[in-house]
Every structure is written in structure tokens, then in C-alpha cells.
Write a protein that holds these residues in place. Structure first.
Motif, PDB file in Angstrom:
ATOM      1  N   HIS A  17       0.830  -1.201   0.000  1.00  0.00           N
ATOM      2  CA  HIS A  17       0.000   0.000   0.000  1.00  0.00           C
ATOM      3  C   HIS A  17       0.871   1.261   0.000  1.00  0.00           C
ATOM      4  O   HIS A  17       0.615   2.206  -0.764  1.00  0.00           O
ATOM      5  N   GLN A  21       1.187   4.093  -3.088  1.00  0.00           N
ATOM      6  CA  GLN A  21       0.941   5.530  -2.891  1.00  0.00           C
ATOM      7  C   GLN A  21       2.143   6.360  -3.348  1.00  0.00           C
ATOM      8  O   GLN A  21       1.993   7.358  -4.057  1.00  0.00           O
ATOM      9  N   GLN A  24       2.426   6.200  -7.251  1.00  0.00           N
ATOM     10  CA  GLN A  24       1.342   6.916  -7.921  1.00  0.00           C
ATOM     11  C   GLN A  24       1.528   8.424  -7.793  1.00  0.00           C
ATOM     12  O   GLN A  24       1.266   9.178  -8.741  1.00  0.00           O
TER      13      GLN A  24
END
Length: 449
Positions: A17, A21, A24
């Protein structure tokens, strides 16, 4: 988002995760996976991106995943993520072809910077390949199935013809002859090239889990089945399933495989609902399946369903003229994995290569290329070891060795006759006569394009 892609593999969800993040926010297109097996079908020789993977994971490890990726594309950038105790392993992996490694915990900025460099390298690699293709270099099939022998030329023609169909294919060949390479070449030349290529080693599947692995299961189908799971056949929809060492499948599973191939459906364990399959099956075996069927160790009806087209791969000892060109290519690929310039391969080395029998075939030749690039002794056979195991007349042995030497020298000098006859200490006329005698043409060794 960039058109370049990042595959991120880690079995720890918080790390996946956080990485997603970070990447991105840096405007990268990232896809995360919890295990190596899920990411592997995405890897292809022309995949426009890179792989970032943790080393230690259940099942297929990060280093195993890297090795599989480099088999598909020796120039594919892989970044390994290591724990504090894995630095020595990471350094060894760099020698084995990893692009770089990151030690946990790493700064997000370092992750982004490392990925940018790897993507730059990947972009340059793919651009160079496109440029070479544009000026008439070898097509993808010839790039994978390297050789000038009549057997290799015929094999490439068969692969090109079969690739345009959806016919199931059976590949027969001794260990190390290139069955997987042939299957991948067929897949990449087919209309399914954008779909997954799923390799299944039937000999490596746990006996008590084979059915679940191939066909999938529903929740509660057996003890420990906490949730429904796709089987490998379903995961390959739209692509190709490569069943390696198919002769090792137990007979009861062969019957279920036959049903799946005939009807292009599977039924998960614990379910009565058939699931449609859109896959092509390629099977491979080192054994004579017709003999296995006569001995009732392999189902005859499954054999007849699989061998719509049969491709037979010859050992290197039966196509010696392919050895110099193949060895040169393997040296170049090994050097690329080591991130170093490919060393020159002399005609003398190629001649020694061509004179040896190579019982391990291409796999053994690849290991020799690796040692050559690393500057280690090649552990070649002594002259006495190169004598044929089947008794032949002395004249036949001498003729075969002479052809191997001339072939090796032509390959080393890319078909340049002057360099060749000088290296062999022959006159121009003598070289012409010997080439004519052995059916050799300079055009077969000249650079393409």
C-alpha cells in the motif's frame, strides 16, 4: 500516468500500500501483487516496464522470480528489496543479473530514483530492439530459435505456420533442447501474444494439490480451503498454458485434463458449474509418449488430443553447425545480465564448442557461456572425450570435425572468407572446395540486415 509500468511484489500488505501511494504520487503506473506467481504471467520480452520484488516471500521467492524473468528477457530490469540480513544474497543477485537492490527500510525518494533509472534503461533497451527490427534484423522467432541447421530452419517454419492457428501442440525433446523456449516463441508469434503465458511444471506440483492448482476450488471444498480460488487454467484465459513434463501427471488427472482440453471447460473442486476456458495448450515431454501410452503409463486418448501438431527438437550433437552461432548469442545474453561488455569469442573457442557433444544440450551450453563471460575455465572436454560414442570410420570422424572447425571459423568471422581462410591457414581455393564439400555457404554466416 506514464505508459511505462511497474510491477511491485511484496507479501506484506502495508508495504504494498505504501509503495503504491509513493509511486502513484510520482506519476508511475504501478500494479501490486501479493505473491510472485501472480506477477510472473505479466512478464514478456516486450513488457514496457520493470519489476520491484521482495526477496523473501512464501512460495516463489524474489530471486526465483528474477531468474524466471531473466529467462524470458535477459535484459529485463529487476530491483530486489531486501531485509538487513539479506545484503550478501542481494549482492550475489546483482552478479546474477539484478538491476539494483534496496534495503528495508528505504526512503521513498530512493525508491523513486532507482525506478527512474531502471525505466530509462528499459526504454533504451526496447528502443534499440525496435530500431534493429526496423532495419531487418531477425524476427522474434529466429531470435529465440537460433541456428542455421536444416532442423532449426524447419522448426522455425513449423512454429510460424502453427502460431497462426489455435491448434494444441506437443513438443518432444531431450532435457535442455529448448522445449520451453520453443513454446514461448510459439506464444509470442501467435494472436495470443498479449495474453498470459502460464508455465506449469507438472512434475513439481504437489500430488495432493494438483487438482486444486490446475482447476481451482470453491470455499470449503477441502480442509483449509477458506476462500474460492482460480485455478491456473482460468488464470491463463486469453493466453497459452504450457504443460511441461506432462508425462509426470498421474493417470486420474490425465483424464480430467483430457476433459478440459476437449471441452475447453474446467469445474472447480466443490462446484458443479463448468467454467469456460479460452486458452491454447502446449505440452512438452522428454519421453516418447507413444511408448508411454503402449506401456499404459500415459493415456493414449490424451496423447491423440495433444499431438494435433508435434514439434521434435534435436539434441545439439545432431546439429553441430548451430553451436557457434548459439554460443555467441548466449555469451551476449550472459554479458547483458552481468551488465558488462560481451567478450570476443575467438574461432578457436567456437571450434572447441562445435566439437563437443553437449549431452546437456542448450542448458549446458548456456552454463559454458556464463563461465566464459565470468572469465572462468570452460571445463571443456579433452580431445579424447569428443570422439563419437557410436563407432564411425576414421574418415567420417575427420570430415565431421573439419566441418565443425570451418563452421566455427565462418561464424566467428561473420562469413568473411579472407579472415576465415587465414585463420585456418588455408588457401582461398582450398576453403572454397571444403565449403562446397560440406554444403556450407558464406551467406548463412553473414550479419543479417
Amino acid at each position: 500516468m506514464s505508459s511505462e509500468m511497474i510491477l511491485f511484489v511484496d507479501d506484506e500488505e502495508p508495504l504494498r500500500h505504501a509503495a503504491a501511494q509513493t509511486l502513484q504520487l510520482a506519476d508511475f503506473d504501478v500494479t501490486c501483487f501479493a505473491d510472485a506467481e501472480s506477477a510472473l504471467p505479466r512478464i514478456a520480452r516486450d513488457f514496457p516496464g520493470i519489476l520491484v520484488t521482495d526477496i523473501r516471500m512464501p512460495g516463489l521467492s524474489g530471486t526465483d522470480l528474477m531468474a524466471r524473468c531473466l529467462e524470458i528477457d535477459p535484459e529485463f530490469p529487476v530491483i530486489l528489496v531486501t531485509g538487513h540480513g539479506d545484503i550478501e544474497l542481494a549482492v550475489q543477485s546483482m552478479r546474477d543479473g539484478a538491476y539494483d537492490f534496496l534495503e528495508k527500510p528505504y526512503a521513498p525518494s530512493r525508491l523513486v530514483a532507482t525506478i527512474r533509472r531502471a525505466l530509462d534503461k528499459r526504454r533504451l533497451t526496447l528502443e534499440n530492439r525496435r530500431l534493429r527490427a526496423a532495419v531487418g534484423r531477425r524476427d522474434p522467432i529466429e531470435a529465440r530459435l537460433t541456428g542455421r541447421s536444416p532442423a532449426l530452419i524447419a522448426l522455425r517454419q513449423q512454429v510460424r505456420a502453427v502460431a497462426q492457428t489455435d491448434a494444441d501442440v506437443l513438443i518432444i525433446g531431450a532435457t535442455g533442447t529448448g522445449k520451453e523456449v520453443t513454446a514461448r516463441a510459439l506464444h509470442r508469434a501467435s494472436g495470443r501474444k498479449d495474453g498470459p503465458f502460464l508455465q506449469i511444471n507438472c512434475a513439481a506440483l504437489p500430488t495432493d494439490l494438483i487438482e486444486s492448482e490446475l482447476f481451482g476450488h470453491e470455499a470449503g471444498a477441502f480442509a483449509g480451503a477458506m476462500r474460492a480460488r482460480y485455478g491456473k487454467f482460468e488464470a491463463a484465459r486469453g493466453g497459452t498454458v504450457f504443460l511441461d513434463e506432462i508425462d509426470s501427471l498421474p493417470l486420474p488427472l490425465q483424464a480430467k485434463l483430457l476433459h478440459a482440453i476437449q471441452n475447453r471447460t474446467v469445474t472447480r473442486l466443490g462446484s458443479n458449474e463448468p467454467v469456460s476456458l479460452d486458452v491454447r495448450f502446449i505440452a512438452a515431454s522428454k519421453k516418447d509418449l507413444e511408448a508411454e501410452a503402449r506401456a499404459e503409463r500415459f493415456r493414449a486418448d490424451l496423447l491423440y488430443r495433444l499431438n494435433v501438431v508435434t514439434l521434435r527438437l534435436l539434441p545439439l550433437a545432431e546439429r553441430r553447425e548451430d553451436i557457434p552461432l548459439l554460443f555467441s548469442q548466449l555469451v551476449s545474453e550472459s554479458a547483458a545480465r552481468q551488465q558488462q561488455s560481451a567478450p570476443d569469442v575467438s574461432g578457436a573457442v567456437l571450434a572447441r564448442m562445435a566439437a563437443r557433444d553437449w549431452p546437456g544440450n542448450v542448458r549446458e551450453l548456456r552454463n559454458a557461456a556464463e563461465r566464459f563471460v565470468l572469465g572462468l575455465d570452460l571445463d571443456l572436454a579433452s580431445p579424447d572425450d569428443t570422439a563419437p560414442t557410436v563407432p564411425e570410420a576414421l574418415a567420417e570422424q575427420m570430415a565431421a570435425y573439419e566441418k565443425a572447425l570451418i563452421t566455427a571459423s565462418l561464424a566467428a568471422h561473420q562469413g568473411r572468407l579472407k579472415d576465415t581462410y587465414e585463420a585456418l591457414n588455408l588457401s582461398r581455393k582450398a576453403l572454397y572446395e571444403k565449403m562446397q564439400k560440406h554444403g556450407l555457404s558464406r551467406d548463412a554466416f553473414a550479419p543479417e540486415g
